[in-house]
Motif scaffolding. Sequence first.
Motif, PDB file in Angstrom:
ATOM      1  N   SER A  19       0.772  -1.071   0.051  1.00  0.00           N
ATOM      2  CA  SER A  19      -0.131  -0.195  -0.003  1.00  0.00           C
ATOM      3  C   SER A  19       0.812   1.244   0.012  1.00  0.00           C
ATOM      4  CB  SER A  19      -1.013   0.008   1.412  1.00  0.00           C
ATOM      5  OG  SER A  19      -1.710  -1.071   1.244  1.00  0.00           O
ATOM      6  N   CYS A  20       2.134   1.259   0.910  1.00  0.00           N
ATOM      7  CA  CYS A  20       2.849   2.175   0.889  1.00  0.00           C
ATOM      8  C   CYS A  20       3.671   2.516  -0.658  1.00  0.00           C
ATOM      9  CB  CYS A  20       4.023   2.128   1.853  1.00  0.00           C
ATOM     10  SG  CYS A  20       3.294   1.905   3.410  1.00  0.00           S
ATOM     11  N   ILE A  21       3.974   1.474  -1.274  1.00  0.00           N
ATOM     12  CA  ILE A  21       4.437   1.572  -2.444  1.00  0.00           C
ATOM     13  C   ILE A  21       3.654   2.109  -3.550  1.00  0.00           C
ATOM     14  CG2 ILE A  21       5.567   0.126  -4.325  1.00  0.00           C
ATOM     15  CD1 ILE A  21       6.845  -1.751  -2.398  1.00  0.00           C
ATOM     16  N   SER A  22       2.063   1.800  -3.410  1.00  0.00           N
ATOM     17  CA  SER A  22       1.551   2.334  -4.406  1.00  0.00           C
ATOM     18  C   SER A  22       1.271   3.968  -4.331  1.00  0.00           C
ATOM     19  CB  SER A  22      -0.110   1.659  -3.971  1.00  0.00           C
ATOM     20  OG  SER A  22      -0.163   0.600  -4.343  1.00  0.00           O
ATOM     21  N   ILE A  23       1.209   4.359  -2.907  1.00  0.00           N
ATOM     22  CA  ILE A  23       1.223   5.888  -2.442  1.00  0.00           C
ATOM     23  C   ILE A  23       2.766   6.551  -3.034  1.00  0.00           C
ATOM     24  CG2 ILE A  23       1.310   7.586  -0.954  1.00  0.00           C
ATOM     25  CD1 ILE A  23      -0.409   5.525   0.868  1.00  0.00           C
ATOM     26  N   ILE A  24       3.794   5.739  -3.162  1.00  0.00           N
ATOM     27  CA  ILE A  24       5.076   6.559  -3.414  1.00  0.00           C
ATOM     28  C   ILE A  24       5.133   6.768  -5.048  1.00  0.00           C
ATOM     29  CG2 ILE A  24       7.420   5.891  -3.526  1.00  0.00           C
ATOM     30  CD1 ILE A  24       6.960   4.731  -0.836  1.00  0.00           C
ATOM     31  N   LYS A  25       4.562   5.684  -5.604  1.00  0.00           N
ATOM     32  CA  LYS A  25       4.722   5.502  -6.940  1.00  0.00           C
ATOM     33  C   LYS A  25       3.836   6.578  -7.351  1.00  0.00           C
ATOM     34  CE  LYS A  25       4.545   1.455  -9.126  1.00  0.00           C
ATOM     35  NZ  LYS A  25       4.171   0.103  -9.728  1.00  0.00           N
ATOM     36  N   GLN A  26       2.588   6.829  -7.117  1.00  0.00           N
ATOM     37  CA  GLN A  26       1.689   7.838  -7.385  1.00  0.00           C
ATOM     38  C   GLN A  26       2.225   9.269  -7.332  1.00  0.00           C
ATOM     39  OE1 GLN A  26      -2.107   7.955  -5.408  1.00  0.00           O
ATOM     40  NE2 GLN A  26      -2.946   9.269  -6.705  1.00  0.00           N
ATOM     41  N   LYS A  27       2.991   9.408  -6.113  1.00  0.00           N
ATOM     42  CA  LYS A  27       3.538  10.562  -5.824  1.00  0.00           C
ATOM     43  C   LYS A  27       4.754  11.006  -6.750  1.00  0.00           C
ATOM     44  CE  LYS A  27       1.459  11.700  -1.830  1.00  0.00           C
ATOM     45  NZ  LYS A  27       0.483  12.966  -1.443  1.00  0.00           N
ATOM     46  N   SER A  28       5.728   9.876  -7.126  1.00  0.00           N
ATOM     47  CA  SER A  28       6.566  10.297  -8.048  1.00  0.00           C
ATOM     48  C   SER A  28       6.676  10.468  -9.397  1.00  0.00           C
ATOM     49  CB  SER A  28       7.805   8.820  -7.904  1.00  0.00           C
ATOM     50  OG  SER A  28       7.108   7.602  -8.291  1.00  0.00           O
ATOM     51  N   GLU A  29       5.125  10.278  -9.876  1.00  0.00           N
ATOM     52  CA  GLU A  29       4.940  10.511 -11.182  1.00  0.00           C
ATOM     53  C   GLU A  29       4.904  11.921 -11.466  1.00  0.00           C
ATOM     54  OE1 GLU A  29       1.134   8.618 -11.814  1.00  0.00           O
ATOM     55  OE2 GLU A  29       1.825   6.751 -12.139  1.00  0.00           O
ATOM     56  N   LYS A  30       4.731  12.729 -10.541  1.00  0.00           N
ATOM     57  CA  LYS A  30       4.387  14.144 -10.562  1.00  0.00           C
ATOM     58  C   LYS A  30       5.935  14.981 -10.192  1.00  0.00           C
ATOM     59  CE  LYS A  30      -0.399  13.957  -9.231  1.00  0.00           C
ATOM     60  NZ  LYS A  30      -1.627  14.589  -8.342  1.00  0.00           N
ATOM     61  N   GLU A  31       6.547  14.212  -8.932  1.00  0.00           N
ATOM     62  CA  GLU A  31       7.688  14.978  -8.684  1.00  0.00           C
ATOM     63  C   GLU A  31       8.536  14.000  -7.841  1.00  0.00           C
ATOM     64  OE1 GLU A  31       6.985  18.248  -6.087  1.00  0.00           O
ATOM     65  OE2 GLU A  31       4.947  17.449  -5.661  1.00  0.00           O
ATOM     66  N   SER A  32       9.759  14.531  -7.516  1.00  0.00           N
ATOM     67  CA  SER A  32      10.553  13.435  -6.703  1.00  0.00           C
ATOM     68  C   SER A  32      10.207  13.494  -5.240  1.00  0.00           C
ATOM     69  CB  SER A  32      12.176  13.907  -6.612  1.00  0.00           C
ATOM     70  OG  SER A  32      12.158  15.299  -6.081  1.00  0.00           O
ATOM     71  N   VAL A  33      10.566  12.363  -4.761  1.00  0.00           N
ATOM     72  CA  VAL A  33       9.833  11.883  -3.338  1.00  0.00           C
ATOM     73  C   VAL A  33      10.885  11.689  -2.399  1.00  0.00           C
ATOM     74  CG1 VAL A  33       8.387  10.516  -2.077  1.00  0.00           C
ATOM     75  CG2 VAL A  33       7.828  11.128  -4.467  1.00  0.00           C
ATOM     76  N   ILE A  34      10.818  12.012  -1.088  1.00  0.00           N
ATOM     77  CA  ILE A  34      11.786  11.540  -0.139  1.00  0.00           C
ATOM     78  C   ILE A  34      10.950  10.760   0.807  1.00  0.00           C
ATOM     79  CG2 ILE A  34      13.427  12.085   1.805  1.00  0.00           C
ATOM     80  CD1 ILE A  34      14.152  14.703   0.037  1.00  0.00           C
ATOM     81  N   VAL A  35      11.350   9.519   1.198  1.00  0.00           N
ATOM     82  CA  VAL A  35      10.310   8.589   2.035  1.00  0.00           C
ATOM     83  C   VAL A  35      10.985   8.339   3.301  1.00  0.00           C
ATOM     84  CG1 VAL A  35       9.196   6.403   2.041  1.00  0.00           C
ATOM     85  CG2 VAL A  35       9.232   7.595  -0.075  1.00  0.00           C
ATOM     86  N   ILE A  36      10.530   8.700   4.302  1.00  0.00           N
ATOM     87  CA  ILE A  36      11.250   8.183   5.696  1.00  0.00           C
ATOM     88  C   ILE A  36      10.397   7.070   6.245  1.00  0.00           C
ATOM     89  CG2 ILE A  36      11.582   8.854   7.993  1.00  0.00           C
ATOM     90  CD1 ILE A  36      11.521  11.657   5.135  1.00  0.00           C
TER      91      ILE A  36
END
Length: 816
Positions: A19-36
């Motif tokens: 579920s987390c990975i799905s959110i990360i992938k959705q976010k990264s489509e628009k801009e870079s993401v830092i995940v803690i």
Amino acid sequence: MNVIKFGGTSVANAQNISSCISIIKQKSEKESVIVIVSALGGVTDLLLTAAINASEKTETYKEIMQEVETRHLETVKELIPVAGQSSVLSHVKRELNRLETLLDGCFLLGELSERTKDLILSFGEALSSYIITEALKAQGEDTALADSRELIQTNNRFGKAAVNFAVTNKLIFDYIEETEHRVTVMPGFIAKSADGHTTTLGRGGSDYTAAIVAAALEVNTLEIYTDVSGIFTANPKMVKLAEPIPHITFEEAMELSHFGAKVLYAPTIQPILNKDITLYIKNTFEPDAPGSAISKMPEVKSDNPIRGISNIDDITLITVEGPGMVGVSGFSKRLFDVIGKENINVIFITQASSEHSICLGILEAEGKKAEAAINAEFSYEMEQRKIYPAVLENGMSIIAVVGENMKNHQGLSGRMFSSLGKNNINIRAIAQGASERNISAVIDKKDVKKALNTLHETFFEDATVQLNLYVMGVGNVGKKFIEQIQAQAKYLKKNLKMNVRIAGMANSRTMYFDEDGIDLKKWQELLPQGEKSDFKGFISKIKELNLRNSIFVDNTANHDVAATYAQYLKSSIGVVTCNKVACSSEYENYKLLKNLSRQYNAPFLFETNVGAGLPIIDTLKNLVASGDRVKKIQAVLSGSLNFIFNNFNEDNPFDEVVQQAMAEGYTEPDPKIDLSGIDVKRKLVILIRESGYKMEIDDIKTKSFLPDECMATTNNADFIQSLKDNKDYFDNLYNQAKAQYCKLKVVASFKKNKASVSLQMIPADHPFYNLEGKDNIVLFYTDRYADQPLLIKGAGAGADVTASGIFADVIRIGNR
């Protein structure tokens, strides 16, 4: 640039991580993401327990280590395709072997330093961040793992290290400037000291890591994902009607998190407080839910000054007092210095204006250490009896009501303490800052759930009162009572703002409880599934559930049940009863129950003791309260006897009419109670006592109309037979009355401290003559109603009207 953080529950297992990975992938489509990311849910606790066990030479640490290994390896196998598993599993096993070596070392040395503990705990986040990075790579995401220990520099205060922001901000900024990866994963919670040792940022430090990164990069928003949809008005696990708070200030959020709102770690807010970064608390498993937004100037669309209610459990209250404290400068400094030297966090402080005592609230685990330190520091003053030894009270909790605009609203503290007091929640200490952003109180831990629900009901639930009923007796009256509650539930909620639930019920065989409210459509199926019925067990269970606005409803005529009323009242549990035994028992017991009701603010209502659903007792109470004085009472108080004598004639033998009254539920289960006059005596003595007079039931003269052989029977069958055997006697009574153009009525009378109950021949011009069916009638002659008495008349028997009278008493309590 997006900065997002996932908590332990969000990364507890492979399914949640997906579920987390799905959110990360959705976010990264628009801009870079830092995940803690945090450690896998529960792993940090497992590592801490393993480390402590190893240092204490308890070999169970090996079992815990095996559990930690199994969870990580299974997570890898579920997340990473088989073709790519080998290298990932090898890395994870190497790290686990290092961890095992550290634990073995603790076991051999028999010690656990703070530095070693931080190193052991760091493995949780280090492993989870590595596994999540590899899982993202396996799904084609451009991902890199950044070790937080290389980016966040701290001092050597192991366990809760302080961040060197000047160095840290530059390290983070430079790293992000140079990286070209779309996604960067970082472990939360861990950092490194200037001399190269692994440190941790305190429990909940993964949130802190996210805030440090967001502040260093000066992003617009920070999103923290957890397993709930935001910060709630109260803990949703304890308060089922709690709701997410859409918008909240940083200060309010800090107050709530300080007082136990576990969804947010308090230091998280500090790095972003002055950067105008909006913090969002969102749900990993409902990512589209709005969650809660925390900012400097939130968009607040509520007139309610209270934003939330929170609590901290496992608190010890330490009281230091003595005459030597008064007017002595520097005493408070010495006290807090000694607490500070022991690295003990003070959560709650209050001091009497007389300066005679100071109360401190600290975590229970640190209580003994604090006590020893305080007593050692002030040993000289204690020898001189200027200060008394510190007093510890364990098993406490702190509850806090929080809101930025509380200072602009009068009466909030009054409402808070009034609602707690009505539910017998004892407050041990109170603190309120001059900013009036929170009011906090120390209470017994066992009362926390009731306190939170009570306060939430008071401040958030649209003035809806929840009544939790415990019903003893589900026979004729009890069944009707339950039917009436079921039929009126929607009306009560909509029109009276009252949520009436039955949380427990019992008959002579079984008792059944459900703290969420028994399904009244299925109660006849559920009750037999309960445990064996027991009067003591029933009240013990009610105390254990400890629900707000609890009311015990007695639908029996049982002496033993009536004997338990005092226990309920002493526990601030209201009592509503149609059982006449208690109020007609010894006068001292009657007065005791009335006094307990006042002392413990527990309603004790018994309107149905006289006249079933008729408002006789309530009217009498109002007369007395308004200053009127009752001089004389005349009444027909038995609906069952009135029914019997109204239907008894040449065509309907006395015994058959009695059986009809029994079948229709007009009599007590034992009809002899009605026919002997005992029931009428009980009702009369209750009216006399409620009028303000002292009288025992034996002081009422009774002339029984039943033959002695009827009174001597021991069961209903023999009693009915004896009535048949004495047919001529009863026919003679009827014929005498008829000959004088009178009707037979059992009349209760009181005048000048003398009372009597007897069968009388009532002439045609008397108010009692035309009393029909099962009706009751009462005439009150008072100072104000001297010539024309106050008359109350209506149906005085039957399951329906009795149940409605009980229901009315319950509603009276709800309207208080």
